[in-house]
Design a protein around this motif. Structure first.
Motif, PDB file in Angstrom:
ATOM      1  N   ILE A  31      25.953 -39.752   8.993  1.00  0.00           N
ATOM      2  CA  ILE A  31      25.738 -39.570  10.428  1.00  0.00           C
ATOM      3  C   ILE A  31      26.542 -38.341  10.839  1.00  0.00           C
ATOM      4  N   VAL A  32      25.875 -37.367  11.448  1.00  0.00           N
ATOM      5  CA  VAL A  32      26.529 -36.134  11.867  1.00  0.00           C
ATOM      6  C   VAL A  32      26.778 -36.203  13.368  1.00  0.00           C
ATOM      7  N   LEU A  33      28.026 -36.025  13.767  1.00  0.00           N
ATOM      8  CA  LEU A  33      28.405 -36.019  15.184  1.00  0.00           C
ATOM      9  C   LEU A  33      28.771 -34.604  15.609  1.00  0.00           C
ATOM     10  N   ARG A  34      28.370 -34.239  16.827  1.00  0.00           N
ATOM     11  CA  ARG A  34      28.783 -32.967  17.396  1.00  0.00           C
ATOM     12  C   ARG A  34      29.114 -33.226  18.855  1.00  0.00           C
ATOM     13  N   ASP A  35      30.341 -32.948  19.239  1.00  0.00           N
ATOM     14  CA  ASP A  35      30.811 -33.204  20.604  1.00  0.00           C
ATOM     15  C   ASP A  35      30.622 -34.659  21.010  1.00  0.00           C
ATOM     16  N   GLY A  36      30.817 -35.578  20.050  1.00  0.00           N
ATOM     17  CA  GLY A  36      30.744 -37.002  20.323  1.00  0.00           C
ATOM     18  C   GLY A  36      29.346 -37.584  20.344  1.00  0.00           C
ATOM     19  N   LEU A  37      28.332 -36.779  20.055  1.00  0.00           N
ATOM     20  CA  LEU A  37      26.950 -37.247  20.057  1.00  0.00           C
ATOM     21  C   LEU A  37      26.375 -37.193  18.646  1.00  0.00           C
ATOM     22  N   VAL A  38      25.514 -38.153  18.322  1.00  0.00           N
ATOM     23  CA  VAL A  38      24.831 -38.155  17.030  1.00  0.00           C
ATOM     24  C   VAL A  38      23.765 -37.070  17.068  1.00  0.00           C
ATOM     25  N   VAL A  39      23.875 -36.087  16.167  1.00  0.00           N
ATOM     26  CA  VAL A  39      22.890 -34.998  16.133  1.00  0.00           C
ATOM     27  C   VAL A  39      21.990 -35.086  14.910  1.00  0.00           C
ATOM     28  N   ALA A  40      22.384 -35.867  13.902  1.00  0.00           N
ATOM     29  CA  ALA A  40      21.550 -36.045  12.713  1.00  0.00           C
ATOM     30  C   ALA A  40      22.019 -37.293  11.984  1.00  0.00           C
ATOM     31  N   GLU A  41      21.089 -37.912  11.266  1.00  0.00           N
ATOM     32  CA  GLU A  41      21.450 -39.046  10.433  1.00  0.00           C
ATOM     33  C   GLU A  41      20.468 -39.115   9.279  1.00  0.00           C
ATOM     34  N   GLY A  42      20.921 -39.689   8.183  1.00  0.00           N
ATOM     35  CA  GLY A  42      20.047 -39.787   7.026  1.00  0.00           C
ATOM     36  C   GLY A  42      20.757 -40.389   5.828  1.00  0.00           C
ATOM     37  N   GLU A  43      20.092 -40.309   4.698  1.00  0.00           N
ATOM     38  CA  GLU A  43      20.627 -40.848   3.445  1.00  0.00           C
ATOM     39  C   GLU A  43      21.135 -39.694   2.600  1.00  0.00           C
ATOM     40  N   GLY A  44      22.426 -39.717   2.308  1.00  0.00           N
ATOM     41  CA  GLY A  44      23.005 -38.670   1.479  1.00  0.00           C
ATOM     42  C   GLY A  44      22.767 -37.303   2.077  1.00  0.00           C
ATOM     43  N   GLU A  45      22.201 -36.396   1.275  1.00  0.00           N
ATOM     44  CA  GLU A  45      21.968 -35.033   1.743  1.00  0.00           C
ATOM     45  C   GLU A  45      20.713 -34.887   2.590  1.00  0.00           C
ATOM     46  N   GLN A  46      19.853 -35.899   2.599  1.00  0.00           N
ATOM     47  CA  GLN A  46      18.588 -35.826   3.314  1.00  0.00           C
ATOM     48  C   GLN A  46      18.800 -36.312   4.744  1.00  0.00           C
ATOM     49  N   LEU A  47      18.934 -35.392   5.688  1.00  0.00           N
ATOM     50  CA  LEU A  47      19.265 -35.754   7.063  1.00  0.00           C
ATOM     51  C   LEU A  47      18.072 -35.577   7.986  1.00  0.00           C
ATOM     52  N   ARG A  48      18.000 -36.455   8.984  1.00  0.00           N
ATOM     53  CA  ARG A  48      17.000 -36.332  10.038  1.00  0.00           C
ATOM     54  C   ARG A  48      17.708 -35.818  11.291  1.00  0.00           C
ATOM     55  N   LYS A  49      17.225 -34.728  11.840  1.00  0.00           N
ATOM     56  CA  LYS A  49      17.813 -34.171  13.065  1.00  0.00           C
ATOM     57  C   LYS A  49      17.387 -35.018  14.253  1.00  0.00           C
ATOM     58  N   LYS A  50      18.307 -35.182  15.200  1.00  0.00           N
ATOM     59  CA  LYS A  50      17.998 -35.932  16.429  1.00  0.00           C
ATOM     60  C   LYS A  50      17.847 -34.968  17.579  1.00  0.00           C
TER      61      LYS A  50
END
Length: 50
Positions: A31-50
């Motif tokens: 789960i990738v956070l930027r400024d406290g918000l979820v901006v992407a999530e996924g399995e391992g290196e395969q991320l889905r942008k939000k």
């Protein structure tokens, strides 16, 4: 990282917080956070942008 994988395979949840994107290869879910918000999530290196 081997210790974290061993703990996880034994049924424990491991939460890792890092600024190093190279650590994604060790994860089942990222789960990738930027400024406290979820901006992407996924399995391992395969991320889905939000």
């Amino acid at each position: 990282m081997a210790l974290f994988k061993e703990l996880n395979s034994g049924g424990r949840t491991v939460v890792m917080v890092t600024h190093n994107p190279e650590n994604c290869v060790y994860t089942d879910r990222t789960i990738v956070l930027r400024d406290g918000l979820v901006v992407a999530e996924g399995e391992g290196e395969q991320l889905r942008k939000k």
